[in-house]
Design an enzyme around this catalytic site. Structure first.
Site, PDB file in Angstrom:
ATOM      1  N   GLY A 115     -21.609 -88.309  -9.359  1.00 21.48           N
ATOM      2  CA  GLY A 115     -20.811 -88.458 -10.445  1.00 21.48           C
ATOM      3  C   GLY A 115     -19.591 -87.945 -10.521  1.00 21.48           C
ATOM      4  O   GLY A 115     -18.466 -88.289 -10.732  1.00 21.48           O
ATOM      5  N   CYS A 232     -26.040 -77.197 -15.012  1.00 21.74           N
ATOM      6  CA  CYS A 232     -26.260 -77.700 -15.972  1.00 21.74           C
ATOM      7  C   CYS A 232     -27.377 -77.040 -16.814  1.00 21.74           C
ATOM      8  O   CYS A 232     -28.554 -77.433 -17.046  1.00 21.74           O
ATOM      9  CB  CYS A 232     -26.779 -79.182 -15.877  1.00 21.74           C
ATOM     10  SG  CYS A 232     -28.148 -79.455 -14.490  1.00 21.74           S
TER      11      CYS A 232
END
Length: 431
Positions: A115, A232
């Protein structure tokens, strides 16, 4: 609601105080979904008009990101054509902090599944060099597939330890991204395994590993270059703690900004990112990628290119690997000798000593008008092609590129009105 670990709840309650009830209530809501438009193939405005599913607003920290309520966004032909990347919205916040410019040397040190790598590639716009590295072999393969699907031409995908990269590229990169492996607290909604694996001991292990990875990556940043560290997760040990430890051991770096996204404050599952600048140091140099020449293989590709492309193309940057694969290596690609390289530029095909066979990446990295024989398909026809079915079409005999409208999907080979399907079997769509 997700059954959260008790120790995690206690930590977050202490950390957030009066805001903790809002944080806890966020787990009663479904995970937010988003896609990021691949501007190497079309603009965000074009995608907004042509999107195969409803969009529900822009992601504020990524100009090419859109929210959507659509499930399984990877099931549409537009996904296979590389028009977008399905990405958790919070995760889009880190790469833009680097402010990557065309022509720069960029490293994504912990890159899978791709990503942030493809986000960086879009910022480069095809100019400059991008090295995407992933330590876990199977994840590196997925990374390579995503780089190929989005048509990135100027990227090398490595499967290496960051210590080896630090040794091989001292002071070489203008921009470096470290999206470090973490305890994944921001992934609890999407990945039940992250909940099951969470423990305070694992948080400590992750923090120790992040220190090593960040130290290695820092060695590759040139003087005046930028470094982003992101996770994250929510733990202080892995975020502010890692940032503070890094600054104490690297006085030649300064902290420019630090960002925390919480799921009760933004439309996303949460992320952390810190931006550093290296204040001292030179810009390292490294010899270029050594091209391995093979006149017969190059001649076979040149002969194939005459009928395959609409106009004559450059063939002076080809390298032929011992296994017969041929890559078009971009200008500026450094010497990668000693690394396990999954791709370096665009794989154009394979030479077995007698015949040349084009590669899927050759179709995915081009535009419809660049190919002499291009077969545009409607949505229903594209679905059939992606399942591996043979097509019927009046198109000149020989190799052709098949696409969803004007966006390439892969290769076909036409014989008297029948187009044999050459979409890679491992990528084909299951009913």
């Amino acid at each position: 609601m997700i059954c959260l670990p008790e120790q995690f709840i206690s930590r977050m309650k202490e950390k957030l105080g009066e805001k903790f009830p809002d944080f806890l209530r966020s787990y009663e809501l479904p995970a937010r979904r988003a896609v990021r438009v691949n501007t190497l193939k079309l603009s965000a405005e074009e995608f907004e008009r042509e999107a195969p599913f409803p969009l529900s607003g822009r992601v504020p920290w990524e100009k090419n990101g859109f929210y959507t309520e659509q499930e399984k966004t990877g099931a549409f032909p537009a996904h296979f054509a590389g028009l977008y990347y399905s990405q958790e919205p919070s995760a889009m916040c880190a790469a833009p902090l680097l402010d990557v410019q065309p022509g720069e040397r960029v490293l994504d040190a912990c890159a899978a599944p791709g990503g942030k790598t493809t986000q960086l590639a879009q910022a480069l716009g095809g100019a400059g060099v991008l090295i995407a590295n992933e330590y876990v072999s199977d994840r590196a393969k997925v990374l390579s597939q995503n780089v190929e699907r989005l048509g990135v031409k100027n990227c090398a995908v490595l499967n290496a330890d960051t210590e080896k990269i630090a040794s091989a590229f001292p002071y070489w990169f203008d921009k470096v991204l470290v999206d470090a492996p973490c305890s994944g607290e921001g992934m609890f909604k999407k990945e039940p395994a992250a909940v099951a694996e969470w423990s305070e001991e694992n948080v400590a292990r992750c923090a120790a590993r992040q220190d090593v990875i960040l130290n290695n990556a820092a060695a590759a940043v040139r003087g005046g270059g930028k470094l982003v560290y992101s996770t994250c997760t929510f733990s202080d040990e892995e975020n502010e703690g890692t940032t503070e430890r890094f600054l104490r051991s690297h006085p030649d770096f300064r902290l420019l900004s630090m960002h925390r996204l919480y799921p009760h404050e933004v439309a996303g599952e949460g992320h952390f990112a810190a931006l550093f600048e290296r204040c001292e140091g030179e810009r390292g140099e490294k010899r270029g990628f050594p091209l391995r020449r093979d006149k017969k293989a190059e001649g076979a590709f040149a002969a194939f290119s005459v009928d395959f492309f609409a106009e004559k193309i450059r063939t002076d940057r080809l390298t032929v690997l011992p296994d017969g694969r041929i890559f078009d290596v971009p200008e500026g690609m450094p010497d990668l000798t000693g690394f396990r390289v999954l791709r370096a530029g665009v794989e154009v095909g394979e030479w077995d000593g007698k015949l040349f066979r084009p590669a899927h990446a050759l179709a995915m990295s081009g535009k419809s008008e660049e190919f002499a024989h291009y077969l545009p398909l409607c949505e229903e026809q594209a679905e059939r092609y992606l399942r591996g079915e043979t097509l019927q079409a009046e198109i000149g005999n020989g190799w052709c590129v098949v696409g969803l409208g004007k966006y390439p999907l892969g290769l076909g080979k036409a014989v008297n009105g029948t187009v044999k399907n050459h979409y890679p079997k491992g990528l084909r769509k299951v009913r």
